[in-house]
Design an enzyme around this catalytic site. Structure first.
Site, short mmCIF file in Angstrom:
data_model
loop_
_atom_site.label_atom_id
_atom_site.label_comp_id
_atom_site.label_asym_id
_atom_site.label_seq_id
_atom_site.Cartn_x
_atom_site.Cartn_y
_atom_site.Cartn_z
N SER A 95 0.82 -1.21 0.00
CA SER A 95 0.00 0.00 0.00
C SER A 95 0.85 1.26 0.00
O SER A 95 0.35 2.34 -0.28
CB SER A 95 -0.86 0.03 1.27
OG SER A 95 -1.67 -1.11 1.35
N ASN B 168 -3.30 5.79 -1.12
CA ASN B 168 -3.02 5.89 0.31
C ASN B 168 -2.31 7.17 0.72
O ASN B 168 -2.26 7.50 1.90
CB ASN B 168 -2.28 4.65 0.79
CG ASN B 168 -3.26 3.50 0.94
OD1 ASN B 168 -4.23 3.60 1.68
ND2 ASN B 168 -3.04 2.43 0.18
N1 LIG Z 1 -6.27 -4.65 3.78
C1 LIG Z 1 -6.45 -3.82 2.77
O1 LIG Z 1 -7.51 -3.16 2.66
C2 LIG Z 1 -5.37 -3.66 1.73
C3 LIG Z 1 -5.68 -3.03 0.52
C4 LIG Z 1 -4.68 -2.93 -0.47
C5 LIG Z 1 -3.41 -3.43 -0.19
N2 LIG Z 1 -3.14 -4.02 1.00
C6 LIG Z 1 -1.79 -4.56 1.23
O2 LIG Z 1 -1.82 -5.97 1.02
C7 LIG Z 1 -0.84 -6.60 1.86
C8 LIG Z 1 -1.52 -7.67 2.70
O3 LIG Z 1 -2.57 -7.09 3.46
P1 LIG Z 1 -3.77 -7.96 4.05
O4 LIG Z 1 -4.81 -7.00 4.48
O5 LIG Z 1 -4.09 -9.08 3.14
O6 LIG Z 1 -3.05 -8.55 5.37
P2 LIG Z 1 -3.45 -9.85 6.20
O7 LIG Z 1 -2.90 -9.62 7.56
O8 LIG Z 1 -4.89 -10.16 6.03
O9 LIG Z 1 -2.62 -11.03 5.46
C9 LIG Z 1 -1.24 -11.14 5.41
C10 LIG Z 1 -0.90 -12.62 5.29
O10 LIG Z 1 0.48 -12.77 5.03
C11 LIG Z 1 0.93 -13.95 5.72
N3 LIG Z 1 2.39 -13.86 5.85
C12 LIG Z 1 3.13 -13.29 6.79
N4 LIG Z 1 4.45 -13.40 6.49
C13 LIG Z 1 4.52 -14.09 5.33
C14 LIG Z 1 5.58 -14.53 4.50
N5 LIG Z 1 6.86 -14.26 4.81
N6 LIG Z 1 5.28 -15.21 3.38
C15 LIG Z 1 3.99 -15.47 3.05
N7 LIG Z 1 2.93 -15.06 3.79
C16 LIG Z 1 3.21 -14.38 4.92
C17 LIG Z 1 0.17 -13.94 7.02
O11 LIG Z 1 0.10 -15.23 7.59
C18 LIG Z 1 -1.19 -13.40 6.57
O12 LIG Z 1 -2.06 -14.47 6.25
C19 LIG Z 1 -0.20 -5.47 2.67
O13 LIG Z 1 0.97 -5.06 2.01
C20 LIG Z 1 -1.25 -4.37 2.64
O14 LIG Z 1 -0.70 -3.08 2.80
C21 LIG Z 1 -4.10 -4.17 1.97
#
Ligand SMILES: NC(=O)c1ccc[n+]([C@@H]2O[C@H](COP(=O)([O-])OP(=O)(O)OC[C@H]3O[C@@H](n4cnc5c(N)ncnc54)[C@H](O)[C@@H]3O)[C@@H](O)[C@H]2O)c1
Length: 314
Positions: A131, A214
């Protein structure tokens, strides 16, 4: 006209809320087979269950035929592990695109990109759903592996790009593409084509903290939290102001709960540290809530409380 190298196989790293959504649009819309990787077996099995229920819902609403849903199901395979090569061949070297969706923590992503840069052929696009984190730094990391010479390192950096989806991915119709300073034109074109194949409109942002979305949204959410913290209004009234006064589909605190308060805090910290501008200082209440483990809808409690199915209870 240049012929773009096709995307025939993908891998999504991280099976949280974004990884699952990205896997869905990759399999259902782009019709590309993929593996989805997560170190947590419980996250992975719950992601696969959610994927099946999304497909059943599509069938019940006549958005997909049973046959299309069965095909989409057969395109996705869950793999336990971080997909970075620590566990042997969990990522195959015949994938054409990787989309990383692990937590918004710079060190974690930099380490992963360094490993992926080392193990994958230079024709594999290394996409990040970050993000806010610098794509240019991720690209430099992908080119810095000890197994790469100078020219190989340069080529490895050229295939790194930001591919930023929105939450919930199956519904939101946008993807932001963010080329790093090092990204090649063919990587940009392939990533844009992939975003369109996932049935998204594509915008392009230069690599600057928070990109388009963002850089604007997260300071607004942070301000809303500060208004709550100063006791100016209740969470409900802050959200209602944005819904009814500004025609937003949901208020900033409900949206923060949906994004995940841990993710909001990590983004705000990146904006603060990368710009050095005190206007991005995270709200104290946001920090405390994350310290308390109140991470929003995915954890059952944030500014509001949620039942096991993610429905608001207050
Ligand atoms: N949540 C949102 O609204 C949103 C929107 C756009 C972008 N993002 C971005 O997407 C990314 C993920 O966000 P999210 O909301 O899905 O988070 P989340 O916490 O739901 O999921 C993250 C996942 O990554 C896993 N993980 C941790 N370390 C890891 C590794 N080394 N290898 C593989 N998997 C690993 C965790 O077990 C978890 O399941 C972030 O960079 C976030 O900024 C989030």
């Amino acid at each position: 006209m240049t012929i773009l190298q096709p995307i025939r196989k993908a891998a999504v790293i991280g099976a949280g809320q974004m990884g699952l959504g990205i896997a869905y649009v990759t399999a259902v819309h782009a019709k590309v087979p993929l593996t989805i990787h997560d170190p947590s077996s419980s996250v992975l099995s719950s992601a696969m269950e959610k994927y099946k229920s999304l497909l059943s819902r599509d069938v019940s609403k006549s958005r997909l035929s049973q046959n299309e849903a069965d095909e989409a199901l057969s395109r996705v395979r869950g793999v336990q592990g971080d997909g970075g090569g620590d566990i042997g061949d969990s990522i195959k070297d015949d994938v054409d695109i990787i989309i990383e969706a692990i937590p918004e923590i710079p060190e974690l992503k930099l380490r992963l990109f360094k490993r992926l840069g080392n193990i994958l052929p230079e024709s594999t696009i290394l996409g990040s759903n970050t993000s806010s984190i610098s794509i240019t730094k991720l690209a430099a990391s992908a080119g810095s592996g000890s197994g790469l010479g100078k020219e190989q390192g340069r080529k490895s950096s050229e295939r790194v790009i930001g591919i930023h989806y929105f939450n919930p991915v199956p519904q939101m119709k946008l993807v932001e593409i963010i080329p790093a300073l090092q990204t090649s034109q063919s990587t940009i074109e392939r990533a844009r084509a992939f975003g369109k194949a996932c049935k998204k409109e594509v915008t392009t942002s230069s690599d600057s903290p928070g990109f388009i979305a963002n850089a604007i949204l997260m300071p607004m959410i942070n301000e809303a939290i500060m208004v709550l913290e100063r006791g100016i209004a209740t969470a409900e009234d802050i959200d209602l102001t944005f819904k009814l006064g500004m025609a937003h589909p949901m208020g900033p605190l409900t949206l923060a709960d949906l994004i995940g308060l841990d993710t909001c805090l990590n983004i705000q910290r990146v904006l603060h540290s990368e710009t050095g501008d005190s206007k991005y200082r995270p709200a104290g209440l946001l920090v405390k809530m994350v310290d308390a483990g109140w991470v929003g809808k995915k954890g059952g409690k944030g500014f509001y409380e949620y039942d096991g199915k993610g429905n608001k209870m207050n």
